[in-house]
Design a protein around this motif. Structure first.
Motif, PDB file in Angstrom:
ATOM      1  N   PHE A 292       0.740  -1.086   0.081  1.00 12.88           N
ATOM      2  CA  PHE A 292       0.239   0.235   0.209  1.00 12.88           C
ATOM      3  C   PHE A 292       1.124   1.527   0.080  1.00 12.88           C
ATOM      4  O   PHE A 292       0.674   2.010  -1.006  1.00 12.88           O
ATOM      5  N   PHE A 293       2.054   1.380   0.740  1.00 10.21           N
ATOM      6  CA  PHE A 293       2.791   2.276   0.546  1.00 10.21           C
ATOM      7  C   PHE A 293       4.086   2.032   0.213  1.00 10.21           C
ATOM      8  O   PHE A 293       4.943   3.581  -0.627  1.00 10.21           O
ATOM      9  N   GLY A 294       3.648   1.198  -0.725  1.00 12.70           N
ATOM     10  CA  GLY A 294       5.419   1.855  -2.477  1.00 12.70           C
ATOM     11  C   GLY A 294       3.977   1.936  -3.294  1.00 12.70           C
ATOM     12  O   GLY A 294       4.702   2.054  -4.347  1.00 12.70           O
ATOM     13  N   LYS A 295       2.960   2.146  -3.319  1.00 12.39           N
ATOM     14  CA  LYS A 295       2.189   2.745  -4.518  1.00 12.39           C
ATOM     15  C   LYS A 295       2.448   4.290  -4.893  1.00 12.39           C
ATOM     16  O   LYS A 295       2.525   4.762  -3.478  1.00 12.39           O
ATOM     17  N   ASN A 296       2.602   4.592  -5.847  1.00  7.87           N
ATOM     18  CA  ASN A 296       2.958   6.412  -5.991  1.00  7.87           C
ATOM     19  C   ASN A 296       1.737   7.004  -5.283  1.00  7.87           C
ATOM     20  O   ASN A 296       1.846   8.214  -4.981  1.00  7.87           O
ATOM     21  N   LEU A 297       0.517   6.259  -5.321  1.00  3.42           N
ATOM     22  CA  LEU A 297      -0.589   7.399  -5.095  1.00  3.42           C
ATOM     23  C   LEU A 297      -0.825   7.767  -3.444  1.00  3.42           C
ATOM     24  O   LEU A 297      -1.101   8.772  -2.678  1.00  3.42           O
ATOM     25  N   VAL A 298      -0.101   6.811  -2.872  1.00  5.70           N
ATOM     26  CA  VAL A 298       0.460   6.859  -1.439  1.00  5.70           C
ATOM     27  C   VAL A 298       1.269   7.900  -0.964  1.00  5.70           C
ATOM     28  O   VAL A 298       1.547   8.566   0.347  1.00  5.70           O
ATOM     29  N   LEU A 299       2.608   6.941  -1.902  1.00  2.00           N
ATOM     30  CA  LEU A 299       3.932   7.694  -1.087  1.00  2.00           C
ATOM     31  C   LEU A 299       3.915   8.904  -1.509  1.00  2.00           C
ATOM     32  O   LEU A 299       5.023   9.318  -0.287  1.00  2.00           O
ATOM     33  N   ILE A 300       4.052   9.639  -2.574  1.00  2.00           N
ATOM     34  CA  ILE A 300       4.556  10.821  -2.705  1.00  2.00           C
ATOM     35  C   ILE A 300       3.222  12.139  -1.970  1.00  2.00           C
ATOM     36  O   ILE A 300       3.636  12.661  -1.407  1.00  2.00           O
ATOM     37  N   PRO A 301       2.431  11.955  -1.637  1.00  2.00           N
ATOM     38  CA  PRO A 301       1.601  12.900  -1.164  1.00  2.00           C
ATOM     39  C   PRO A 301       1.783  12.276   0.449  1.00  2.00           C
ATOM     40  O   PRO A 301       2.144  13.399   1.377  1.00  2.00           O
ATOM     41  N   SER A 302       2.527  10.936   0.910  1.00  2.45           N
ATOM     42  CA  SER A 302       2.752  10.986   2.103  1.00  2.45           C
ATOM     43  C   SER A 302       4.739  11.267   2.513  1.00  2.45           C
ATOM     44  O   SER A 302       4.789  12.690   3.218  1.00  2.45           O
ATOM     45  N   ILE A 303       5.261  11.768   0.803  1.00  2.00           N
ATOM     46  CA  ILE A 303       6.573  12.120   1.145  1.00  2.00           C
ATOM     47  C   ILE A 303       6.461  13.960   1.824  1.00  2.00           C
ATOM     48  O   ILE A 303       7.083  14.874   2.190  1.00  2.00           O
ATOM     49  N   LEU A 304       5.398  14.969   0.844  1.00  2.00           N
ATOM     50  CA  LEU A 304       5.351  15.474   0.133  1.00  2.00           C
ATOM     51  C   LEU A 304       4.795  16.456   2.059  1.00  2.00           C
ATOM     52  O   LEU A 304       5.210  17.694   2.970  1.00  2.00           O
ATOM     53  N   ILE A 305       3.300  15.162   2.929  1.00  2.00           N
ATOM     54  CA  ILE A 305       3.612  15.789   4.332  1.00  2.00           C
ATOM     55  C   ILE A 305       4.142  15.622   5.225  1.00  2.00           C
ATOM     56  O   ILE A 305       4.761  16.983   5.886  1.00  2.00           O
ATOM     57  N   VAL A 306       5.493  14.658   5.194  1.00  2.00           N
ATOM     58  CA  VAL A 306       6.127  14.576   6.520  1.00  2.00           C
ATOM     59  C   VAL A 306       7.383  15.176   6.420  1.00  2.00           C
ATOM     60  O   VAL A 306       8.353  16.012   7.117  1.00  2.00           O
ATOM     61  N   VAL A 307       7.785  16.063   4.681  1.00  2.76           N
ATOM     62  CA  VAL A 307       9.164  17.369   5.109  1.00  2.76           C
ATOM     63  C   VAL A 307       8.169  18.362   4.736  1.00  2.76           C
ATOM     64  O   VAL A 307       8.793  19.059   5.879  1.00  2.76           O
ATOM     65  N   PHE A 308       7.084  18.148   4.991  1.00  2.26           N
ATOM     66  CA  PHE A 308       6.180  19.871   5.951  1.00  2.26           C
ATOM     67  C   PHE A 308       6.375  19.685   7.026  1.00  2.26           C
ATOM     68  O   PHE A 308       7.203  21.172   7.744  1.00  2.26           O
ATOM     69  N   LEU A 309       5.922  18.622   7.321  1.00  2.00           N
ATOM     70  CA  LEU A 309       6.406  18.712   8.757  1.00  2.00           C
ATOM     71  C   LEU A 309       6.954  18.846   9.810  1.00  2.00           C
ATOM     72  O   LEU A 309       7.673  19.643  10.889  1.00  2.00           O
ATOM     73  N   PHE A 310       8.502  18.204   9.443  1.00  2.00           N
ATOM     74  CA  PHE A 310       9.560  18.135   9.457  1.00  2.00           C
ATOM     75  C   PHE A 310      10.053  19.739   9.239  1.00  2.00           C
ATOM     76  O   PHE A 310      10.600  20.530  10.047  1.00  2.00           O
ATOM     77  N   VAL A 311       9.934  20.212   8.159  1.00  2.00           N
ATOM     78  CA  VAL A 311      10.832  22.095   8.387  1.00  2.00           C
ATOM     79  C   VAL A 311       9.513  22.400   9.508  1.00  2.00           C
ATOM     80  O   VAL A 311      10.145  23.587   9.854  1.00  2.00           O
ATOM     81  N   SER A 312       8.341  22.173   9.326  1.00  2.27           N
ATOM     82  CA  SER A 312       7.725  23.121  10.538  1.00  2.27           C
ATOM     83  C   SER A 312       8.318  22.949  11.571  1.00  2.27           C
ATOM     84  O   SER A 312       8.396  24.357  12.849  1.00  2.27           O
ATOM     85  N   PHE A 313       8.543  21.661  12.169  1.00  3.79           N
ATOM     86  CA  PHE A 313       9.427  21.341  13.439  1.00  3.79           C
ATOM     87  C   PHE A 313      10.849  21.820  13.680  1.00  3.79           C
ATOM     88  O   PHE A 313      11.265  22.439  14.508  1.00  3.79           O
ATOM     89  N   LEU A 314      11.249  22.115  12.948  1.00  6.82           N
ATOM     90  CA  LEU A 314      12.914  22.763  12.537  1.00  6.82           C
ATOM     91  C   LEU A 314      11.976  24.467  12.974  1.00  6.82           C
ATOM     92  O   LEU A 314      13.309  25.241  13.539  1.00  6.82           O
ATOM     93  N   VAL A 315      11.436  25.039  11.752  1.00  5.37           N
ATOM     94  CA  VAL A 315      11.066  25.921  12.556  1.00  5.37           C
ATOM     95  C   VAL A 315      10.893  26.516  13.872  1.00  5.37           C
ATOM     96  O   VAL A 315      10.937  27.658  14.622  1.00  5.37           O
ATOM     97  N   TYR A 316      10.145  25.544  14.682  1.00  4.80           N
ATOM     98  CA  TYR A 316      10.014  26.057  15.702  1.00  4.80           C
ATOM     99  C   TYR A 316      10.780  25.365  16.893  1.00  4.80           C
ATOM    100  O   TYR A 316      10.874  26.406  17.704  1.00  4.80           O
TER     101      TYR A 316
END
Length: 326
Positions: A292-316
């Motif tokens: 399920f997590f190896g499919k592009n339809l799930v993997l790419i949105p997950s990567i984008l959201i995780v990157v955004f959360l990580f950047v927000s955490f660094l800003v905090y």
């Protein structure tokens, strides 16, 4: 005593205060997460939409891999040979050695996504330790080291089949590649000679057993006829042959059954031992199913959201570090 009771009351009060502070901190953390998600909900939805769009586009552009599963059974101790030849073929795939594949009759090879693997087929409910034990017993299957019941258990319930899996992107070339590779695997001159000798031995064993079986049937028939002609009760369960020892009639029937069973086993060997690596099933080409997590339809949105959360955490963390320094 009064001092001791007041001390206990103070300790309990501090404990309840700590518990209350813990729940209060937890509630504040959940509230902060909720406020953060509320503030950035549109950004998260946008990232998810972009990820789904990119994943869908990649699925349309990228060619998905196909695979073919071939279930085989090694004959005459050829399992090690099977694994060695598969490693040899995979090494030539990694090296993109076209001359090697031309030498085995494959003129055109698409190396993109091409891969070949082999592994043992383990029956459901059978552990690796059980399989190792059964393989150890199997090495004695042609000797008298194990009982017939154990040999029958090995033949009936223990599967020593192997699965050869071919991965490829070009369906037509991949299927042709798999067929040519299987022909190459079964082209061993050594095992061809060993198989020929084994089959000749099996045929000779069957002929000898059939002659012995015919002789036993004649002995039993003559014994039955003599009994009927005398028209009297059996006084002994033994047959006295001319100038020979007495033979138990029950042993004759048991010997007959053993001959019949040996004939059946040898006929099965002749049916199975036609090639060094017997092909049980040559599967059809089908698409490789990803997790399920190896499919592009799930993997790419997950990567984008995780990157955004990580950047927000660094800003905090950066903001907090400035307040601490000041």
């Amino acid at each position: 005593m009064k001092n001791q009771n007041s001390s206990d009351e103070i300790d309990l009060g501090q404990l309840f205060q700590l518990i209350g502070k813990g729940f209060d901190s937890l509630f504040k953390f959940i509230l902060r997460v909720f406020v953060y998600l509320k503030r950035n909900i549109f950004i998260l939805i946008g990232l998810a939409a972009i990820g789904f769009a990119v994943g869908y586009g990649l699925n349309q552009i990228v060619t998905k891999r196909q695979k073919t599963d071939v279930i085989v059974k090694p004959q005459l101790e050829s399992k090690n040979y099977l694994y060695d030849v598969i490693d040899e073929i995979q090494a030539n795939i990694d090296a993109k050695d076209s001359s090697f594949f031309e030498s085995i009759g494959i003129e055109e090879v698409d190396f993109a996504g091409l891969e070949i693997t082999v592994n043992r087929v383990i029956e459901e409910g059978t552990s690796d330790r059980d399989m190792q034990y059964l393989e150890l017993l199997q090495s004695f299957e042609n000797t008298d080291a194990i009982a017939d019941i154990v040999r029958a258990e090995l033949e009936n319930k223990s599967s020593f089949n192997h699965r050869i899996t071919f991965y490829y992107k070009n369906k037509e070339l991949g299927i042709q590649f798999a067929k040519k590779v299987m022909e190459y695997i079964n082209s061993s001159t050594y095992f061809d000679e060993v198989l020929m000798i084994s089959r000749n031995n099996a045929r000779g064993r069957i002929e000898q057993n059939e002659l012995l079986l015919d002789q036993v049937d004649k002995i039993i028939t003559n014994y039955t006829n003599n009994l009927a002609s005398r028209n009297n009760a059996v006084s002994s369960e033994r047959i006295i042959l001319d100038n020979q020892e007495q033979v138990n009639i029950a042993d004759l029937f048991e010997y007959k059954n053993l001959l019949i069973r040996d004939i059946e086993i040898k006929k099965l060997e002749l049916a199975e031992q036609t090639e060094p690596i017997s092909i049980i099933n040559f599967g059809k080409s089908h698409e490789v199913q990803k997790s399920f997590f190896g499919k592009n339809l799930v993997l790419i949105p997950s990567i984008l959201i995780v990157v955004f959360l990580f950047v927000s955490f660094l800003v905090y963390l950066n903001q907090k570090s400035k307040t601490l320094i000041l």
